[in-house]
Design an enzyme around this catalytic site. Structure first.
Site, PDB file in Angstrom:
ATOM      1  N   GLY A 175      -9.084  -6.579   8.945  1.00  0.00           N
ATOM      2  CA  GLY A 175      -7.928  -5.983   9.610  1.00  0.00           C
ATOM      3  C   GLY A 175      -7.705  -6.627  10.962  1.00  0.00           C
ATOM      4  N   GLN A 177       0.851  -1.197   0.000  1.00  0.00           N
ATOM      5  CA  GLN A 177       0.000   0.000   0.000  1.00  0.00           C
ATOM      6  C   GLN A 177       0.887   1.248   0.000  1.00  0.00           C
ATOM      7  OE1 GLN A 177      -2.295   1.586   3.387  1.00  0.00           O
ATOM      8  NE2 GLN A 177      -4.106   1.479   2.072  1.00  0.00           N
ATOM      9  N   TYR A 232      -5.125  11.336   3.649  1.00  0.00           N
ATOM     10  CA  TYR A 232      -3.740  11.469   3.182  1.00  0.00           C
ATOM     11  C   TYR A 232      -3.695  12.190   1.834  1.00  0.00           C
ATOM     12  CZ  TYR A 232      -3.050   8.351   7.094  1.00  0.00           C
ATOM     13  OH  TYR A 232      -3.080   7.813   8.352  1.00  0.00           O
TER      14      TYR A 232
HETATM   15  C1  LIG Z   1      -3.637  -1.078  13.711  1.00  0.00           C
HETATM   16  C2  LIG Z   1      -4.341  -0.611  12.467  1.00  0.00           C
HETATM   17  C3  LIG Z   1      -3.607   0.046  11.486  1.00  0.00           C
HETATM   18  C4  LIG Z   1      -4.220   0.470  10.277  1.00  0.00           C
HETATM   19  N1  LIG Z   1      -3.452   1.026   9.292  1.00  0.00           N
HETATM   20  C5  LIG Z   1      -3.996   1.264   8.063  1.00  0.00           C
HETATM   21  C6  LIG Z   1      -3.167   1.644   6.965  1.00  0.00           C
HETATM   22  O1  LIG Z   1      -1.927   1.766   7.067  1.00  0.00           O
HETATM   23  N2  LIG Z   1      -3.779   1.867   5.768  1.00  0.00           N
HETATM   24  C7  LIG Z   1      -5.146   1.739   5.609  1.00  0.00           C
HETATM   25  O2  LIG Z   1      -5.650   1.960   4.509  1.00  0.00           O
HETATM   26  N3  LIG Z   1      -5.937   1.347   6.634  1.00  0.00           N
HETATM   27  C8  LIG Z   1      -5.396   1.079   7.837  1.00  0.00           C
HETATM   28  N4  LIG Z   1      -6.200   0.601   8.854  1.00  0.00           N
HETATM   29  C9  LIG Z   1      -7.634   0.332   8.605  1.00  0.00           C
HETATM   30  C10 LIG Z   1      -7.861  -1.150   8.261  1.00  0.00           C
HETATM   31  O3  LIG Z   1      -7.261  -1.482   7.015  1.00  0.00           O
HETATM   32  C11 LIG Z   1      -9.368  -1.480   8.185  1.00  0.00           C
HETATM   33  O4  LIG Z   1      -9.951  -0.695   7.180  1.00  0.00           O
HETATM   34  C12 LIG Z   1     -10.108  -1.237   9.500  1.00  0.00           C
HETATM   35  O5  LIG Z   1      -9.379  -1.771  10.588  1.00  0.00           O
HETATM   36  C13 LIG Z   1     -11.533  -1.823   9.480  1.00  0.00           C
HETATM   37  O6  LIG Z   1     -11.526  -3.212   9.167  1.00  0.00           O
HETATM   38  P1  LIG Z   1     -11.519  -4.343  10.321  1.00  0.00           P
HETATM   39  O7  LIG Z   1     -12.652  -4.047  11.236  1.00  0.00           O
HETATM   40  O8  LIG Z   1     -11.627  -5.657   9.636  1.00  0.00           O
HETATM   41  O9  LIG Z   1     -10.210  -4.204  11.066  1.00  0.00           O
HETATM   42  C14 LIG Z   1      -5.608   0.229  10.075  1.00  0.00           C
HETATM   43  C15 LIG Z   1      -6.336  -0.407  11.093  1.00  0.00           C
HETATM   44  C16 LIG Z   1      -5.720  -0.833  12.259  1.00  0.00           C
HETATM   45  C17 LIG Z   1      -6.536  -1.565  13.297  1.00  0.00           C
END
Ligand SMILES: Cc1cc2nc3c(=O)[nH]c(=O)nc-3n(C[C@H](O)[C@H](O)[C@H](O)COP(=O)(O)O)c2cc1C
Length: 357
Positions: free
Chosen positions: A311, A98, A180
């Protein structure tokens, strides 16, 4: 109807199943923003995903804003990522990097002292961002890019995309969400430009379209995906009309053979974002929304997405696909170690067991 464990294709990227690991910043890179050995192990453990989207990775020194995020603009970084991709491929997995240029969402202490902070307009990001010690501090006042400088920023993305292929990546994902740089161009409040990159919605989507097309020319469109989150207000983004902005963006990107649209879904008054994507984009869709196996299956069964990304669940369950397959219990990861890697610290990172032990 798409079965979640069935193989498929996202552009040129062949996936063994429809369970995607969502991008997650974990702050474990080493000096020079080089991927570390503990990162190699982390991604290797999670290679059962149909596709891994790495943590946000800066395409240039200027694009960095957080502490210990990896880059993909130096030879040492490429060599570090090569170890990651070799490990993932050896396990039969697929991985894209990414590309995250934070633009104005930057803390100076987190990046090189001589790396400046740029944005479409000179408007400071109002949110505080953690510095090296984890304490949230003010962001840097950005300098507005001159029109003639934008081609250079696009060239940085292209160089990063080429580096990704050199590092053995299966492709790249352009991070256009979370306030961003790309989203700073898209959003009406952060883009106050009066040149051809600002003002009308056609002008505001131009930067993203040009970055996507330039990367596609370098590495092939079928290896270039993008991530959006219409309506999100993270890092001070506040678009006056997200439906119009993203419909325009999606229509401009559709039909060019790009690998996928990765939708980070939040509730939005009016048309649902997933319906908005499907109405304006005919290519593959990865859906993300705090999903469970059941809710992911429902979206795939409805024909609204080709894959689903997870995530949190991948943090505590490295073998998430195997657990889904067998109905095994899921581990709930603690937040304490999300961003706390120091040196070779495995805690809360690579020490979550698989079913096999
Ligand atoms: C620790 C953490 C770091 C994250 N870093 C990014 C990132 O670098 N880029 C991004 O697009 N989303 C990032 N996210 C968002 C996740 O990709 C995802 O969209 C979000 O956690 C919701 O999905 P989930 O409930 O399955 O975790 C991050 C989420 C978490 C929990």
């Amino acid at each position: 109807m798409t079965e979640i464990f069935s193989p498929g294709k996202l552009g040129q990227i062949e996936i063994a199943n429809r369970v995607v690991m969502a991008p997650m910043t974990r702050d474990r890179a080493g000096p020079g923003d080089v991927p570390t050995d503990v990162m190699v192990e982390y991604y290797r453990q999670r290679a059962g995903a149909g596709l891994i989207v790495t943590e946000g990775t800066q395409p240039s020194r200027v694009g960095k804003g957080y502490w210990r995020t990896p880059g993909i603009h130096s030879d040492a970084q490429v060599a570090g990522w090569r170890k990651v991709t070799d490990a993932v491929h050896a396990e039969g997995g697929r991985i894209v990097v990414q590309l995250m240029h934070v633009g104005r969402a930057a803390v100076q202490a987190n990046k090189d002292a001589d790396a400046e902070t740029i944005a479409p307009s000179a408007i400071r990001c109002p949110d505080l961002i953690p510095g090296p010690d984890g304490v949230p501090v003010e962001t840097v006042m950005p300098r507005a890019l001159e029109t003639g400088e934008i081609a250079g920023v696009i060239a940085d993305y292209v160089a990063a995309a080429r580096n990704a292929i050199r590092a053995g990546m299966d492709g790249v994902e352009l991070h256009c969400a979370s306030g961003y740089l790309p989203m700073q161009f898209l959003s009406s409040n952060t883009n106050q430009r009066t040149d051809r990159y600002g003002g009308s919605v056609e002008n505001r989507v131009r930067f993203v379209v040009e970055v996507m097309e330039a990367m596609a020319e370098a590495i092939g469109p079928g290896r270039v995906g993008f991530r959006i989150c219409p309506g999100v207000k993270f890092n001070g983004a506040d678009d006056a009309n997200p439906h119009e902005t993203y419909a325009t963006l999606l229509r401009a990107l559709d039909g060019k053979g790009f690998a996928y649209c990765h939708l980070m879904h939040i509730d939005l008054a009016g048309q649902d974002p997933l319906d908005l994507v499907n109405a304006n984009w005919a290519g593959p869709v990865i859906f993300n929304r705090g999903l469970t196996l059941e809710s992911a299956r429902a979206v795939l069964a409805a024909g609204k997405a080709d894959a689903a990304s997870f995530g949190y669940l991948f943090i505590g369950n490295p073998d998430l696909v195997e657990r889904f397959r067998t109905g095994a219990p899921l581990v709930k990861a603690g937040r304490a170690n999300f961003y706390t890697g120091e040196g070779d610290d495995h805690r809360g990172y690579t020490d979550y067991p698989t079913l096999a032990g």
